[in-house]
Design an enzyme around this catalytic site. Structure first.
Site, PDB file in Angstrom:
ATOM      1  N   GLU A   1       0.823  -1.228   0.000  1.00  0.00           N
ATOM      2  CA  GLU A   1       0.000   0.000   0.000  1.00  0.00           C
ATOM      3  C   GLU A   1       0.848   1.266   0.000  1.00  0.00           C
ATOM      4  O   GLU A   1       0.648   2.165   0.823  1.00  0.00           O
ATOM      5  CB  GLU A   1      -0.971   0.000   1.197  1.00  0.00           C
ATOM      6  CG  GLU A   1      -2.011  -1.096   1.103  1.00  0.00           C
ATOM      7  CD  GLU A   1      -3.150  -0.992   2.114  1.00  0.00           C
ATOM      8  OE1 GLU A   1      -3.052  -0.185   3.066  1.00  0.00           O
ATOM      9  OE2 GLU A   1      -4.147  -1.721   1.949  1.00  0.00           O
TER      10      GLU A   1
ATOM     11  N   TYR B   1     -11.666  -3.212   1.408  1.00  0.00           N
ATOM     12  CA  TYR B   1     -12.439  -3.670   2.568  1.00  0.00           C
ATOM     13  C   TYR B   1     -13.840  -3.091   2.463  1.00  0.00           C
ATOM     14  O   TYR B   1     -14.016  -1.977   1.956  1.00  0.00           O
ATOM     15  CB  TYR B   1     -11.767  -3.214   3.866  1.00  0.00           C
ATOM     16  CG  TYR B   1     -10.431  -3.906   4.103  1.00  0.00           C
ATOM     17  CD1 TYR B   1     -10.385  -5.188   4.642  1.00  0.00           C
ATOM     18  CD2 TYR B   1      -9.231  -3.291   3.755  1.00  0.00           C
ATOM     19  CE1 TYR B   1      -9.166  -5.836   4.848  1.00  0.00           C
ATOM     20  CE2 TYR B   1      -8.015  -3.937   3.951  1.00  0.00           C
ATOM     21  CZ  TYR B   1      -7.991  -5.204   4.496  1.00  0.00           C
ATOM     22  OH  TYR B   1      -6.796  -5.854   4.698  1.00  0.00           O
TER      23      TYR B   1
ATOM     24  N   GLU C   1      -5.563  -8.233  -0.498  1.00  0.00           N
ATOM     25  CA  GLU C   1      -6.247  -7.924   0.766  1.00  0.00           C
ATOM     26  C   GLU C   1      -7.700  -7.653   0.445  1.00  0.00           C
ATOM     27  O   GLU C   1      -8.008  -6.725  -0.319  1.00  0.00           O
ATOM     28  CB  GLU C   1      -5.647  -6.691   1.458  1.00  0.00           C
ATOM     29  CG  GLU C   1      -4.340  -6.960   2.140  1.00  0.00           C
ATOM     30  CD  GLU C   1      -3.866  -5.788   3.008  1.00  0.00           C
ATOM     31  OE1 GLU C   1      -4.705  -5.103   3.633  1.00  0.00           O
ATOM     32  OE2 GLU C   1      -2.644  -5.556   3.037  1.00  0.00           O
TER      33      GLU C   1
HETATM   34  O1  AHR Z   1      -5.159  -5.829   6.918  1.00  0.00           O
HETATM   35  C1  AHR Z   1      -5.038  -4.711   7.739  1.00  0.00           C
HETATM   36  C2  AHR Z   1      -4.318  -3.568   7.052  1.00  0.00           C
HETATM   37  O2  AHR Z   1      -5.117  -3.082   6.009  1.00  0.00           O
HETATM   38  C3  AHR Z   1      -3.023  -3.893   6.378  1.00  0.00           C
HETATM   39  O3  AHR Z   1      -1.945  -3.824   7.238  1.00  0.00           O
HETATM   40  C4  AHR Z   1      -2.907  -2.820   5.339  1.00  0.00           C
HETATM   41  O4  AHR Z   1      -2.179  -3.236   4.221  1.00  0.00           O
HETATM   42  C5  AHR Z   1      -4.332  -2.441   5.039  1.00  0.00           C
HETATM   43  O5  AHR Z   1      -4.534  -1.090   5.076  1.00  0.00           O
END
Ligand code: AHR
Length: 498
Positions: A172, A243, A291
């Protein structure tokens, strides 16, 4: 409500790369310490790994695990986690304001991955670290030469190289929160130079360049264009992270969010191919969605965590039944994009936004999201089919024309099976789903696995498991058409033999 799926033997997407069922362990919270590793735990093995956790990890069939971060990696010195444990430094960890004891490092993690029947996907530090550090790490892990870092590995007890194939060039780096965050130009340059050195040490490795930390980053698009312009010839994948949250408590909208992931993937594919065209290249860059998950339940609690603790309970989301539906839809989205998404990592694996939870010195259990992942990973291997779907749609404030049915179909030719994954997004109505199988001959229904709960907010805890799948054998007649009923807001896996 009625819906239809047409599955034709000739309409395929691609063979699924099993690494789309990957996961992630970061040195963050209790993922490592109290998660995979707890030497005093009653189930700990000779190396301090919790067997109860390993048993659950094995049920998830995770072929690859990204390590050691995450944000953590951008301030990490990999050498701290090697060699004599009594001499390893205890350090301030700036990504998560914690203390890192370094009792686990790559020496231990590669061993844990073997015990989990998994491969390591290693990330190098391109925050405080640089190309030479990355080069040394590849030498330590993979080289068979009579040279300093390979010999250090031997001294530490590992004669044979670890043979780590897939490497992430930082994490990231587009995010302002990242330790030593970089502009796209800065990252594109350092990633290119690190990639060159790493591949010179081991030409067999594959590399993942950092894409955006999310679809909603203001730099999204420009970041990928600039970075890929630099690094295109040296890497194999570009990463995506996303996310999902239900902060407004609007379930209909939350369930639609996997469609955002689909758009994100399709946009990144387009960007990769623009650069391919611009460079007149024969090479195609694939995607590593390394992720993804639901993450928001623990946000407030995390603001209250005291700094400089060892393994504090951070990012410990307790997942609801509706989160499991979203995770189910995301897995279908990954399967449906498997022509370009070759790696994906559920972030993360244990305790930290994870399908598996533990109590220190206590039990381990499966969260709600464990189940759609487990079934997708165990059964979603083979060729992803391109189903033609007919169903009604709905709209929310943020999403228009969302199909009530999310589905993916996998053809396992070895077992002569078709595996249909399906979520009914309707919060009110059951769905009568008609499946037409073309060119497969007659299909016999085998099994229906269902994840359903009347209460969308039901959770699993160490004391009670409210969200569990049910499995039943089907007894219908063989035929080219089959019907199945999907309960309102349910996740399903239906299998057929031809
Ligand atoms: O998965 C948690 C965090 O989310 C990770 O460390 C990061 O890469 C992302 O922002």
């Amino acid at each position: 409500m009625n819906a239809e799926i047409l599955i034709n033997k000739n309409f395929t997407i691609a063979n699924i790369d099993n690494r789309i069922y990957g996961s992630f362990i970061e040195h963050l919270g209790r993922a490592v310490y109290g998660g995979i590793y707890e030497p005093d735990h009653e189930t700990a093995d000779d190396q301090g790994f919790r067997q109860d956790v390993l048993d659950l990890v094995k049920k998830l069939n995770v072929p690859i695990v990204r390590y050691p971060g995450g944000n953590f990696v951008s301030g990490y010195n990999w050498e701290d986690g090697t060699g004599d444990k009594t001499k390893r430094p205890r350090k301030i960890e700036l990504a998560w304001n914690s203390i890192e004891t370094n009792q686990v490092g790559i020496d231990e993690f590669q061993e844990w991955a073997k015990r989990a029947d998994s491969q390591v996907m290693m990330a190098v530090n391109l925050g405080t670290g640089g190309p030479q550090d990355a080069q040394n790490c590849v030498e330590y892990c993979n080289a068979d030469t009579d040279t300093h870092y390979a010999n250090l590995r031997r001294q530490n007890g590992f004669d044979k190289p670890f043979g780590i194939k897939t490497w992430c060039l930082g994490n990231e780096m587009d995010g302002p929160w990242q330790i030593c965050h970089k502009t796209a130009e800065e990252y594109g340059r350092i990633a290119t130079e690190a990639a060159k050195l790493m591949k010179l040490v081991d030409p067999e490795i594959e590399l993942v360049a950092c894409g955006s930390s999310g679809f909603d980053m203001s730099t999204f698009g420009d970041w990928e264009l600039t970075v890929l312009d630099h690094v295109y010839n040296y890497v194999d994948y570009v990463s995506l992270h996303q996310y999902f949250a239900n902060r407004e408590n609007d379930t209909a909208d939350f369930l639609a969010k996997s469609t955002d992931m689909d758009s994100f993937i399709k946009t990144v594919i387009a960007i990769c191919d623009v650069i391919k065209g611009k460079k007149h290249s024969d090479k195609t860059i694939n995607l590593s969605f390394d992720e993804w998950n639901v993450w928001f339940h623990s946000n407030e609690a995390d603001t209250k965590i005291e700094k400089w603790q060892v393994a504090p309970p951070m990012l410990e989301d307790i997942y609801t039944f509706e989160d499991a539906l979203v995770v189910g839809c995301i897995l279908m989205t990954l399967q449906n994009n498997c022509d370009r998404v070759k790696i994906a990592c559920l972030a993360q694996l244990v305790n930290v936004i994870a399908p598996i939870m533990t109590r220190n010195d206590g039990i381990a259990w499966a969260q709600t999201i464990f189940y759609p992942f487990m079934y997708a990973s165990a059964n979603g291997r083979g060729t992803a089919m391109k189903p033609v779907v007919k169903c009604d749609t709905y709209s929310t404030s943020a999403h228009k024309n969302v199909p009530y049915l999310e589905t993916s179909v996998v053809h396992n030719s070895e077992n002569r099976e078709l595996i249909v994954f399906a979520v009914n997004r309707s919060l009110e109505d059951q769905m009568d789903l008609e499946l037409s199988f073309q060119d497969f001959g007659s299909c016999t229904p085998l099994k229906h696995v269902e994840l359903y709960c009347e209460d969308l907010k039901a959770v699993n805890t160490g004391d009670s498991q409210a969200v569990l799948p049910t499995e039943r054998n089907l007894e219908g007649n063989a035929g080219e058409k089959q019907t199945v009923t999907l309960k309102k807001h349910s996740w399903n896996m239906i299998t057929y033999r031809y």
